[in-house]
Enzyme design. Structure first.
Site, PDB file in Angstrom:
ATOM      1  N   PHE A 219      62.959  -4.117 -68.245  1.00 44.01           N
ATOM      2  CA  PHE A 219      62.088  -3.418 -67.303  1.00 44.01           C
ATOM      3  C   PHE A 219      61.535  -4.432 -66.312  1.00 44.01           C
ATOM      4  O   PHE A 219      60.784  -5.336 -66.671  1.00 44.01           O
ATOM      5  CB  PHE A 219      60.941  -2.724 -68.048  1.00 44.01           C
ATOM      6  CG  PHE A 219      59.966  -2.026 -67.139  1.00 44.01           C
ATOM      7  CD1 PHE A 219      60.315  -0.846 -66.497  1.00 44.01           C
ATOM      8  CD2 PHE A 219      58.693  -2.539 -66.932  1.00 44.01           C
ATOM      9  CE1 PHE A 219      59.410  -0.198 -65.658  1.00 44.01           C
ATOM     10  CE2 PHE A 219      57.784  -1.902 -66.099  1.00 44.01           C
ATOM     11  CZ  PHE A 219      58.151  -0.723 -65.461  1.00 44.01           C
TER      12      PHE A 219
ATOM     13  N   TYR B  62      59.417  -5.204 -62.721  1.00 40.30           N
ATOM     14  CA  TYR B  62      58.359  -4.631 -61.887  1.00 40.30           C
ATOM     15  C   TYR B  62      58.004  -5.523 -60.705  1.00 40.30           C
ATOM     16  O   TYR B  62      57.187  -5.159 -59.878  1.00 40.30           O
ATOM     17  CB  TYR B  62      57.106  -4.368 -62.740  1.00 40.30           C
ATOM     18  CG  TYR B  62      56.646  -5.595 -63.500  1.00 40.30           C
ATOM     19  CD1 TYR B  62      55.879  -6.570 -62.879  1.00 40.30           C
ATOM     20  CD2 TYR B  62      57.006  -5.779 -64.835  1.00 40.30           C
ATOM     21  CE1 TYR B  62      55.472  -7.707 -63.561  1.00 40.30           C
ATOM     22  CE2 TYR B  62      56.605  -6.915 -65.527  1.00 40.30           C
ATOM     23  CZ  TYR B  62      55.841  -7.871 -64.885  1.00 40.30           C
ATOM     24  OH  TYR B  62      55.444  -9.001 -65.558  1.00 40.30           O
ATOM     25  N   GLY B  63      58.605  -6.706 -60.611  1.00 42.30           N
ATOM     26  CA  GLY B  63      58.309  -7.656 -59.532  1.00 42.30           C
ATOM     27  C   GLY B  63      59.517  -7.869 -58.645  1.00 42.30           C
ATOM     28  O   GLY B  63      60.180  -6.914 -58.245  1.00 42.30           O
ATOM     29  N   SER B  64      59.829  -9.123 -58.361  1.00 40.87           N
ATOM     30  CA  SER B  64      60.941  -9.415 -57.445  1.00 40.87           C
ATOM     31  C   SER B  64      62.284  -8.936 -57.978  1.00 40.87           C
ATOM     32  O   SER B  64      63.199  -8.658 -57.198  1.00 40.87           O
ATOM     33  CB  SER B  64      60.998 -10.914 -57.129  1.00 40.87           C
ATOM     34  OG  SER B  64      61.288 -11.672 -58.282  1.00 40.87           O
TER      35      SER B  64
ATOM     36  N   GLU C 126      62.051 -16.448 -65.625  1.00 40.12           N
ATOM     37  CA  GLU C 126      60.684 -15.986 -65.861  1.00 40.12           C
ATOM     38  C   GLU C 126      59.767 -17.081 -66.416  1.00 40.12           C
ATOM     39  O   GLU C 126      58.592 -16.830 -66.644  1.00 40.12           O
ATOM     40  CB  GLU C 126      60.692 -14.775 -66.802  1.00 40.12           C
ATOM     41  CG  GLU C 126      61.436 -13.571 -66.245  1.00 40.12           C
ATOM     42  CD  GLU C 126      60.827 -13.023 -64.960  1.00 40.12           C
ATOM     43  OE1 GLU C 126      59.615 -13.204 -64.724  1.00 40.12           O
ATOM     44  OE2 GLU C 126      61.570 -12.410 -64.180  1.00 40.12           O
TER      45      GLU C 126
END
Length: 188
Positions: free
Chosen positions: A20, A22-24, A98
């Site tokens: 999942f 949600y950013g770049s 990450e």
């Protein structure tokens, strides 16, 4: 063109996992820079979480020159994102991107709801020990491009567009600058 609904009803198998973003990593071209196996699975909502931006351990990202995306528990809020089906061979490159080894993010398991209401379990990331900080204009642009590309709800896209960036006017990495330029020429 925006994606809609789940493209693959089989879910993960022993060779793959669901992630999942949600950013770049909402943007296909961005996630494919380091994780070529990522295939769009669906748009999904993470309930009772909120999107934030920050500097891990108080240090500004040298890649993005501003706060980077994270999530935190917040009853009643929601974060929309993209679920990618990825080959397990990309686990290390995703963790590296990450900053898991450096302690920037930790791996978490989240339950998200698809637009059809189906609950699925995914891998995601949560920044630890961070100070809230606005994103750079470039980082915000990549996130907004990914939200649009994948058809996140319009109301959520508007929330993303309303985020105030910092005042960084320099450059980010060449590969990211190229992605932004491509996106701008496609919208002209």
């Amino acid at each position: 063109m925006a994606n809609s609904g789940c493209k693959d009803v089989t879910g993960p198998d022993e060779e793959s996992f669901l992630y999942f973003a949600y950013g770049s990593n909402l943007l296909t071209e961005r996630i494919h820079l380091r994780n070529p196996s990522a295939a769009f699975f669906c748009v999904a909502r993470l309930q009772d979480f909120k999107l934030d931006f920050g500097n891990s351990q108080g240090k500004t990202s040298q890649t993005w020159h501003g706060g980077i995306a994270t999530i935190f528990q917040s009853p009643g809020d929601e974060v929309w994102g993209v679920v990618w089906k990825m080959n397990k061979s990309n686990l290390n490159s995703l963790d590296e991107q990450e900053g898991v080894k450096s302690g920037m993010y930790v791996v978490i398991e989240v339950k998200v709801a698809t637009q059809e209401g189906k609950e699925i379990t995914c891998r995601s990331y949560l920044m630890t020990n961070y100070e809230s900080a606005p994103p750079s204009p470039q980082y915000k642009k990549i996130i907004c491009m990914g939200a649009k590309e994948n058809g996140l709800p319009l109301e959520y896209q508007e929330k993303l567009k309303a985020i105030e960036p910092n005042d960084y006017t320099g450059k980010v990495s060449e590969e990211i600058e190229d992605i932004i330029k491509k996106g701008e020429t496609q919208t002209l």
